[in-house]
Design a protein around this motif. Structure first.
Motif, PDB file in Angstrom:
ATOM      1  N   ASP A  68     -22.563  29.366 -56.498  1.00 30.86           N
ATOM      2  CA  ASP A  68     -21.423  29.559 -56.971  1.00 30.86           C
ATOM      3  C   ASP A  68     -20.286  29.413 -55.840  1.00 30.86           C
ATOM      4  O   ASP A  68     -20.487  29.188 -54.858  1.00 30.86           O
ATOM      5  N   VAL A  69     -19.038  29.073 -56.345  1.00 26.72           N
ATOM      6  CA  VAL A  69     -17.854  28.722 -55.689  1.00 26.72           C
ATOM      7  C   VAL A  69     -17.488  29.832 -54.876  1.00 26.72           C
ATOM      8  O   VAL A  69     -17.265  30.928 -55.721  1.00 26.72           O
ATOM      9  N   VAL A  70     -17.092  30.014 -53.548  1.00 25.86           N
ATOM     10  CA  VAL A  70     -16.604  31.076 -52.742  1.00 25.86           C
ATOM     11  C   VAL A  70     -15.255  30.925 -52.975  1.00 25.86           C
ATOM     12  O   VAL A  70     -14.708  29.823 -52.980  1.00 25.86           O
ATOM     13  N   PRO A  71     -14.334  32.028 -53.145  1.00 24.45           N
ATOM     14  CA  PRO A  71     -12.967  31.972 -53.039  1.00 24.45           C
ATOM     15  C   PRO A  71     -12.390  31.346 -52.173  1.00 24.45           C
ATOM     16  O   PRO A  71     -12.727  31.822 -50.862  1.00 24.45           O
ATOM     17  N   VAL A  72     -11.491  30.391 -52.293  1.00 28.40           N
ATOM     18  CA  VAL A  72     -10.813  29.700 -51.165  1.00 28.40           C
ATOM     19  C   VAL A  72      -9.443  29.246 -51.517  1.00 28.40           C
ATOM     20  O   VAL A  72      -9.157  29.046 -52.630  1.00 28.40           O
ATOM     21  N   THR A  73      -8.382  29.255 -50.610  1.00 29.92           N
ATOM     22  CA  THR A  73      -7.240  28.718 -50.914  1.00 29.92           C
ATOM     23  C   THR A  73      -7.060  27.521 -49.943  1.00 29.92           C
ATOM     24  O   THR A  73      -7.430  27.846 -48.657  1.00 29.92           O
ATOM     25  N   VAL A  74      -6.419  26.534 -50.573  1.00 30.56           N
ATOM     26  CA  VAL A  74      -6.349  25.285 -49.714  1.00 30.56           C
ATOM     27  C   VAL A  74      -4.747  24.872 -49.750  1.00 30.56           C
ATOM     28  O   VAL A  74      -4.152  24.810 -50.814  1.00 30.56           O
ATOM     29  N   GLU A  75      -4.189  24.776 -48.529  1.00 33.59           N
ATOM     30  CA  GLU A  75      -2.755  24.287 -48.656  1.00 33.59           C
ATOM     31  C   GLU A  75      -2.845  23.116 -47.816  1.00 33.59           C
ATOM     32  O   GLU A  75      -3.475  22.881 -46.772  1.00 33.59           O
ATOM     33  N   ILE A  76      -2.319  21.860 -48.349  1.00 39.44           N
ATOM     34  CA  ILE A  76      -2.130  20.752 -47.901  1.00 39.44           C
ATOM     35  C   ILE A  76      -0.697  20.418 -47.536  1.00 39.44           C
ATOM     36  O   ILE A  76       0.064  20.408 -48.240  1.00 39.44           O
ATOM     37  N   ASN A 105     -17.605  20.355 -44.051  1.00 37.01           N
ATOM     38  CA  ASN A 105     -18.941  20.899 -44.281  1.00 37.01           C
ATOM     39  C   ASN A 105     -18.772  22.267 -43.698  1.00 37.01           C
ATOM     40  O   ASN A 105     -18.669  22.327 -42.417  1.00 37.01           O
ATOM     41  N   VAL A 106     -18.969  23.470 -44.460  1.00 34.39           N
ATOM     42  CA  VAL A 106     -18.902  24.767 -43.887  1.00 34.39           C
ATOM     43  C   VAL A 106     -20.282  25.531 -44.162  1.00 34.39           C
ATOM     44  O   VAL A 106     -20.472  26.636 -43.970  1.00 34.39           O
ATOM     45  N   SER A 107     -21.489  24.493 -44.189  1.00 33.92           N
ATOM     46  CA  SER A 107     -22.763  25.106 -44.564  1.00 33.92           C
ATOM     47  C   SER A 107     -23.251  26.131 -43.288  1.00 33.92           C
ATOM     48  O   SER A 107     -23.046  25.880 -42.103  1.00 33.92           O
ATOM     49  N   ASP A 108     -23.685  27.196 -43.667  1.00 33.29           N
ATOM     50  CA  ASP A 108     -24.370  28.144 -42.889  1.00 33.29           C
ATOM     51  C   ASP A 108     -23.236  28.827 -41.934  1.00 33.29           C
ATOM     52  O   ASP A 108     -23.589  29.463 -40.967  1.00 33.29           O
ATOM     53  N   ARG A 109     -22.042  29.086 -42.231  1.00 33.23           N
ATOM     54  CA  ARG A 109     -21.047  29.649 -41.751  1.00 33.23           C
ATOM     55  C   ARG A 109     -20.549  30.686 -42.379  1.00 33.23           C
ATOM     56  O   ARG A 109     -20.630  30.993 -43.552  1.00 33.23           O
ATOM     57  N   ASP A 110     -20.047  31.781 -41.686  1.00 37.22           N
ATOM     58  CA  ASP A 110     -19.513  32.947 -42.236  1.00 37.22           C
ATOM     59  C   ASP A 110     -18.204  32.803 -42.780  1.00 37.22           C
ATOM     60  O   ASP A 110     -17.452  32.000 -42.205  1.00 37.22           O
ATOM     61  N   TYR A 111     -17.685  33.430 -43.915  1.00 38.74           N
ATOM     62  CA  TYR A 111     -16.483  33.427 -44.541  1.00 38.74           C
ATOM     63  C   TYR A 111     -15.945  34.700 -44.687  1.00 38.74           C
ATOM     64  O   TYR A 111     -16.990  35.787 -44.926  1.00 38.74           O
ATOM     65  N   GLY A 112     -14.769  34.856 -44.955  1.00 35.54           N
ATOM     66  CA  GLY A 112     -14.104  36.406 -45.166  1.00 35.54           C
ATOM     67  C   GLY A 112     -12.488  36.198 -44.872  1.00 35.54           C
ATOM     68  O   GLY A 112     -12.041  35.187 -44.410  1.00 35.54           O
ATOM     69  N   PRO A 113     -11.892  37.416 -44.762  1.00 33.22           N
ATOM     70  CA  PRO A 113     -10.424  37.301 -44.633  1.00 33.22           C
ATOM     71  C   PRO A 113     -10.026  36.782 -43.255  1.00 33.22           C
ATOM     72  O   PRO A 113      -8.559  36.454 -42.871  1.00 33.22           O
ATOM     73  N   ASP A 114     -10.880  36.964 -42.068  1.00 31.49           N
ATOM     74  CA  ASP A 114     -10.405  36.423 -40.920  1.00 31.49           C
ATOM     75  C   ASP A 114     -11.086  34.877 -40.756  1.00 31.49           C
ATOM     76  O   ASP A 114     -10.913  34.463 -39.662  1.00 31.49           O
ATOM     77  N   ALA A 115     -11.852  34.544 -41.689  1.00 31.28           N
ATOM     78  CA  ALA A 115     -11.988  33.080 -41.497  1.00 31.28           C
ATOM     79  C   ALA A 115     -11.059  32.150 -41.976  1.00 31.28           C
ATOM     80  O   ALA A 115     -10.499  32.290 -43.010  1.00 31.28           O
ATOM     81  N   PRO A 128       1.938  17.664 -44.908  1.00 35.07           N
ATOM     82  CA  PRO A 128       1.965  16.026 -44.914  1.00 35.07           C
ATOM     83  C   PRO A 128       1.029  15.408 -44.093  1.00 35.07           C
ATOM     84  O   PRO A 128       0.280  14.296 -44.336  1.00 35.07           O
ATOM     85  N   GLN A 129       0.321  16.061 -43.137  1.00 33.77           N
ATOM     86  CA  GLN A 129      -0.732  15.552 -42.173  1.00 33.77           C
ATOM     87  C   GLN A 129      -1.810  16.807 -42.073  1.00 33.77           C
ATOM     88  O   GLN A 129      -2.478  16.637 -40.633  1.00 33.77           O
ATOM     89  N   ARG A 130      -1.954  17.728 -42.932  1.00 33.34           N
ATOM     90  CA  ARG A 130      -2.727  18.627 -42.450  1.00 33.34           C
ATOM     91  C   ARG A 130      -3.507  19.361 -43.533  1.00 33.34           C
ATOM     92  O   ARG A 130      -2.899  19.426 -44.613  1.00 33.34           O
ATOM     93  N   VAL A 131      -4.570  19.835 -43.619  1.00 32.41           N
ATOM     94  CA  VAL A 131      -5.280  20.871 -44.532  1.00 32.41           C
ATOM     95  C   VAL A 131      -5.656  22.196 -43.947  1.00 32.41           C
ATOM     96  O   VAL A 131      -6.311  22.008 -43.000  1.00 32.41           O
ATOM     97  N   GLU A 132      -5.243  23.004 -44.589  1.00 25.70           N
ATOM     98  CA  GLU A 132      -5.823  24.620 -44.179  1.00 25.70           C
ATOM     99  C   GLU A 132      -6.593  25.166 -45.330  1.00 25.70           C
ATOM    100  O   GLU A 132      -6.076  25.018 -46.498  1.00 25.70           O
ATOM    101  N   LEU A 133      -7.593  25.872 -44.849  1.00 22.96           N
ATOM    102  CA  LEU A 133      -8.703  26.684 -45.939  1.00 22.96           C
ATOM    103  C   LEU A 133      -8.303  27.958 -45.090  1.00 22.96           C
ATOM    104  O   LEU A 133      -8.665  28.268 -44.122  1.00 22.96           O
ATOM    105  N   THR A 134      -8.384  28.936 -46.315  1.00 22.58           N
ATOM    106  CA  THR A 134      -8.464  30.504 -45.995  1.00 22.58           C
ATOM    107  C   THR A 134      -9.321  30.980 -47.086  1.00 22.58           C
ATOM    108  O   THR A 134      -9.381  30.575 -48.080  1.00 22.58           O
ATOM    109  N   TYR A 135      -9.920  32.142 -46.847  1.00 22.02           N
ATOM    110  CA  TYR A 135     -10.704  33.004 -47.494  1.00 22.02           C
ATOM    111  C   TYR A 135     -10.115  34.278 -47.655  1.00 22.02           C
ATOM    112  O   TYR A 135     -10.686  35.316 -47.120  1.00 22.02           O
ATOM    113  N   PRO A 136      -9.227  34.592 -48.579  1.00 20.86           N
ATOM    114  CA  PRO A 136      -8.743  35.853 -48.956  1.00 20.86           C
ATOM    115  C   PRO A 136      -9.498  36.948 -49.550  1.00 20.86           C
ATOM    116  O   PRO A 136      -9.164  38.184 -49.417  1.00 20.86           O
ATOM    117  N   LYS A 137     -10.730  36.661 -50.411  1.00 18.12           N
ATOM    118  CA  LYS A 137     -11.276  37.653 -50.907  1.00 18.12           C
ATOM    119  C   LYS A 137     -12.853  37.381 -50.812  1.00 18.12           C
ATOM    120  O   LYS A 137     -13.304  36.269 -50.582  1.00 18.12           O
TER     121      LYS A 137
END
Length: 163
Positions: free
Chosen positions: A67-75, A139-149, A77-86
């Protein structure tokens, strides 16, 4: 007179050269060992890049046990940021398990990229991020996620015209 018309035409031209602002982007989550046969391909969502958060994904329901892991994506002008608030956990290990951002263009949109190591807390290698014309793969395969990631990719965006 001709100079005034030329200047007016230049000012009316969209100021998107070298930027992601104003571009249409489709974001999806994919997991595969063979890209021709993905284990998971989430519903793609398309938005125009602008101010604020572009995507806030939630689980979609299990597909093949994934299933999809909850993620927030902000784009930016020249940057992509991903965070995992939940939630917290570890991404399923596969050849590729991550994100595909497809920007609508017919040319090579990216001349290069680099991970912002000061912002990024996920351990990424040089092969975890790649591009193909107007697509960015993370690619975030086999990485930990969470509020600090979190992770950020700074992009060298070319002067591709808006499609």
């Amino acid at each position: 007179m001709i100079r005034a018309v030329a200047l007016a035409a230049l000012l009316a031209w969209p100021a998107a050269a070298g930027t992601l602002e104003g571009r249409l982007v489709t974001f999806t989550v994919m997991t595969w060992d063979d890209p021709a046969h993905p284990f998971l391909q989430a519903r793609g969502r398309t938005v125009e890049v602008g101010e604020g958060i572009e995507f806030g994904l939630e689980p979609e329901g299990l597909t093949g046990g994934l299933d999809v892991v909850p993620v927030t994506v902000e784009i930016g002008p020249q940057r992509v940021e991903l965070t995992y608030p939940k939630g917290m956990g570890r991404f399923y290990a596969a050849g590729f398990n991550g994100y595909v951002l497809r920007f609508e263009t017919d040319c090579a949109l990216f001349a290069g990229w680099k991970v912002d190591r000061a912002f990024t807390t996920m351990p990424l290698t040089d092969t975890d991020i790649f591009t193909d014309k107007g697509a960015l793969y993370i690619n975030v395969s086999d990485r930990d996620y969470g509020p600090d990631a979190r992770l950020a990719v700074d992009l060298d965006v070319t002067d591709c015209p808006l499609s």
